[in-house]
Design an enzyme around this catalytic site. Structure first.
Site, short mmCIF file in Angstrom:
data_model
loop_
_atom_site.label_atom_id
_atom_site.label_comp_id
_atom_site.label_asym_id
_atom_site.label_seq_id
_atom_site.Cartn_x
_atom_site.Cartn_y
_atom_site.Cartn_z
N SER A 23 -10.33 21.04 34.23
CA SER A 23 -10.81 22.11 35.12
C SER A 23 -10.01 22.16 36.41
O SER A 23 -10.55 22.41 37.50
CB SER A 23 -12.30 21.94 35.43
OG SER A 23 -12.85 23.14 35.92
N LYS A 74 -16.95 24.21 28.11
CA LYS A 74 -16.38 24.21 29.46
C LYS A 74 -17.51 24.02 30.46
O LYS A 74 -18.54 24.71 30.40
CB LYS A 74 -15.65 25.53 29.75
CG LYS A 74 -14.99 25.57 31.13
CD LYS A 74 -13.79 24.67 31.18
CE LYS A 74 -13.28 24.45 32.60
NZ LYS A 74 -14.16 23.54 33.38
N LYS A 96 -12.91 29.98 33.96
CA LYS A 96 -11.59 29.66 33.39
C LYS A 96 -11.49 30.05 31.92
O LYS A 96 -10.39 30.13 31.36
CB LYS A 96 -11.31 28.17 33.57
CG LYS A 96 -11.18 27.74 35.04
CD LYS A 96 -10.89 26.25 35.16
CE LYS A 96 -10.62 25.84 36.60
NZ LYS A 96 -11.85 25.70 37.41
N SER A 116 -16.76 27.14 37.28
CA SER A 116 -15.51 26.94 36.54
C SER A 116 -15.52 27.47 35.11
O SER A 116 -14.46 27.47 34.47
CB SER A 116 -15.15 25.45 36.51
OG SER A 116 -14.56 25.07 37.73
#
Length: 476
Positions: free
Chosen positions: A140, A253, A84, A81
């Site tokens: 997320s 993140k 992103k 993820s």
């Protein structure tokens, strides 16, 4: 005989139980995996790099891109993820309006795995771009990242192309994106180094910093949902209530898939030094955090900014007068300047190891023969014969117009054109002046001729009149 065999068998079993069996060290053995490895720091030896669980990692200076630590940073890994980051970066650079409302499409809802991270949006649900952006970075949410990609790129394939084009533009040589959310695809990969480059670019935007540093966000009611959706950031390093909280961490993140393992991007700032940390392919989210913390501790304990020009002056003895005179001769022989105003950034920093002997840093002042825009030269810094930094020498004194804001080749071309036009203008002026003189002389000459002819006619007329009178007297 049977009794003897039974006795031998008993002794054999006893021998096997008493004598220890040594492990062969095979990576796939049960004994090798019963104990998880742990992050190891060395507080008694701060200069020693920590031992990480993550199979790939990097720490990069967010300002200069200088690398402070790396482990397998160029090896291809699945990003999960933290993909992103690129999705949100492209949306920000596209200038999306956070207040604009869009409608969730069927592809955005059903084009992602239903057991992945979602916030429960439905087909036809109306949400703002801002809601999607926060849900993508804070929670997320995979359907939100998909919707952003559709909105910005038109469709997922085109958006993937945009992602790869941007990666190449940033210098990423081992990255290939397929999805906007990081859900697994064998052809979707990156490296710790490439993700650091992408993050470095994203940190140039305040909107990204706001998204990545938000602890919680609430998606308001929609046309299909009567209740709000409260979201909490998955990055525990920015949450003071978590045991892995790191006071200098400003945002990040998280990522995870079974094939990618845990991935984590964070950025932290201490004593003016902002660092980006990427860890990939880590066995366990807790170890991703302890790896990251250990790397920050190591880098902040060993690196600092050094300002080599804090007390610098062009009047100092180390700058030879011949060099200053040469720059004067090059740029100001045709002007009425008494002295060129040379400038450098006295706050220019070099990231150095704290053990470095700064007295051994060699400073070299280099002045160019020709101007490059408003840059007149550079100062370079070397340590052990290796260049560790450079900064330009500029001038606040106006340079000749042919050397301002353009490269030398264009300047010379324009200067030549101006000279040619000036010569042509002078020639035209000479021609016009000569023609004007000729014209004036012609007018004067014509007037003289005209006056002469008039006088001649009058003289002839008077002579004829006199002759006529004489004739009349004779006949009378």
């Amino acid at each position: 005989m049977k009794k003897t065999g039974a006795i031998l068998l008993a002794f054999l079993l006893l021998f096997i139980c008493v004598v220890p069996v040594h492990a062969t060290g095979l990576e796939g053995s049960e004994e090798a995996t019963t104990e998880h490895p742990e992050t190891t720091e060395y507080p008694d030896d701060p200069a020693r790099q920590p031992d990480l669980v993550s199979n790939a990692a990097i720490v990069m200076d967010a300002s200069t891109g200088q690398i402070l630590y790396e482990k397998n940073s160029r090896d291809k890994k699945y990003p999960a993820s933290i993909t992103k980051i690129m999705t949100v970066l492209l949306a920000i650079e596209a200038g999306v309006d956070f207040n604009e409302t869009i409608t969730m499409t069927e592809n955005a809802i059903w084009g992602v795995e239903r057991d992945s991270t979602l916030i429960g949006l439905d087909v036809g649900e109306k949400v703002t771009i801002g809601d999607l952006m926060y849900a993508t970075m804070v929670k997320s949410a995979n359907e939100c990242a998909y919707a952003i990609a559709e909105y910005v790129g038109g469709d997922i394939d085109n958006f993937a192309k945009m992602m790869n084009d941007k990666a190449a533009e940033l210098g990423c040589e081992n990255t290939h994106f397929v999805t906007p959310n990081g859900l697994h695809d064998d052809n979707h990969y990156t490296t710790a180094y490439d993700m650091a480059l992408i993050t470095k670019k994203a940190l140039e935007y305040d909107q990204f910093r706001e998204l990545a540093g938000t602890l919680s966000y609430t998606v308001p009611e929609t046309n299909l949902a009567d209740e709000t959706r409260p979201l909490w950031n998955g990055n525990k390093m920015i949450n003071p209530a978590e045991s892995v909280y790191y006071e200098y961490c400003e945002g990040g993140k998280t990522g995870y898939t079974m094939k990618a393992n845990n991935t984590l991007m964070t950025y932290a700032k201490k004593d003016g030094l902002e660092l980006i940390c990427i860890v990939l392919d880590c066995d366990g989210s807790k170890r991703a955090y302890t790896d990251t913390r250990a790397l920050y501790n190591y880098c902040y304990n060993n690196y600092t900014y050094y300002y080599p020009l804090a007390d610098f002056s062009f009047d100092s003895e180390e700058v030879e007068s011949e060099e200053i005179n040469s720059i004067l001769d090059n740029y100001y022989t045709s002007l009425n300047h008494d002295m060129i105003d040379l400038e450098v950034d006295k706050n220019y920093p070099i990231l150095i190891n704290k053990n470095m002997d700064t007295t051994q840093i060699v400073r070299n002042v280099n002045l160019y023969d020709t101007a490059q825009d408003n840059v007149l030269g550079e100062i370079t810094f070397t340590y052990n014969d290796e260049q560790i930094g450079s900064t330009p020498i500029t001038s606040s004194t106006p340079l000749p117009s042919s050397k301002m804001g353009q490269n030398t080749e264009n300047d010379n071309s324009k200067s030549t054109v101006v000279k040619v036009l000036c010569k042509i203008g002078l020639i035209l002026l000479y021609i016009i002046g000569a023609l004007a003189i000729v014209f004036i002389l012609y007018i004067i000459f014509a007037a003289i001729v005209r006056n002469y002819r008039r006088g001649r006619r009058r003289r002839i007329y008077r002579r004829q009149r006199r002759n006529h009178r004489r004739d009349d007297d004779y006949y009378f």
